[in-house]
Design a protein around this motif. Structure first.
Motif: not given
Lengths: 112, 115
Positions: A85-87, A104-108
């Motif tokens: 998901g995106t954190y 800005t989010g981090t997509s894992l």
């Protein structure tokens, strides 16, 4: 509005590896929140940190608020496919009540 | 019993049209918001309402007009849709305004595609 940056923007890990995302604000924050957004879903609140240097744990997730209250991190130990998901981190604007500005989010992506 | 519900879930329309998105929350919250999420997943606040009064408009074009008939509802009307309006629009709510430890509850989002 204030700027809240996150790095990395994307992260691919093998299942079982650890993952960390970092959040940096241009201003001091009174508190910071973390949200998770599953693919195709909506952001869901995970946790809030308020105190300088605060560390909180939720099972395999560890959240940290920096001493200067301008940065935060989320660390996941031994990732699982359910962690995909995106954190997002989110911080309130000082002059705008509880209007939250999102990072800005981090997509894992977790590779099984 | 969805806490924050939005309709429609998908909206496909032609450039120049006018469209509306509806949002309702059954949490008894005072404050509601509209967020826009672009293709890079960046979440940008658009409007904040407290007890059906507009608190903050984050420099959104006036083609976007929110309306809150009561504190449980916040609708978004968009005039003269442009290609750049394509995004996912999220409604959210929180218990009270002015409390910096409030958490946000999001609706499931409306995916708007402008052709």
């Amino acid at each position: 509005g204030q700027q809240v940056m996150q790095i990395p923007q994307y992260q691919h890990v093998q299942e079982g590896e650890d993952f960390t995302t970092y959040c940096n604000s241009s201003t001091t924050l009174s508190n910071i929140q973390w949200y998770k957004q599953r693919p195709g879903g909506h952001p869901v609140f995970l946790i809030q940190l308020v105190k300088s240097g605060e560390v909180k744990k939720q099972k395999r997730l560890t959240f940290q608020f920096g001493e200067a209250k301008k940065n935060s991190s989320l660390h996941i130990t031994a990732t699982q496919t359910t962690d995909v998901g995106t954190y997002f981190c989110a911080g309130p604007g000082w002059d705008t009540g509880n209007q939250f500005y999102f990072g800005t989010g981090t997509s894992l992506t977790v590779i099984p | 019993d969805t806490a924050v519900s939005q309709t429609p879930k998908y909206l496909v329309t032609q450039m120049g049209n006018d469209k509306s998105i509806k949002c309702e929350q059954n949490l008894g919250h005072d404050t509601m918001y509209w967020y826009k999420q672009d293709s890079k997943k960046f979440l940008k606040i658009m409007f904040s309402y407290n007890n059906k009064e507009l608190i903050i408009n984050e420099t959104v074009p006036n083609r976007f007009s929110p309306k809150s008939p009561d504190k449980a509802h916040l609708n978004l009307h968009i005039n003269s849709l442009e290609l750049g309006d394509s995004a996912v629009y999220f409604c959210a709510s929180s218990l009270r305004w002015g409390q910096q430890n409030e958490k946000l509850f999001f609706g499931s989002g409306t995916q708007l595609s402008v052709l």
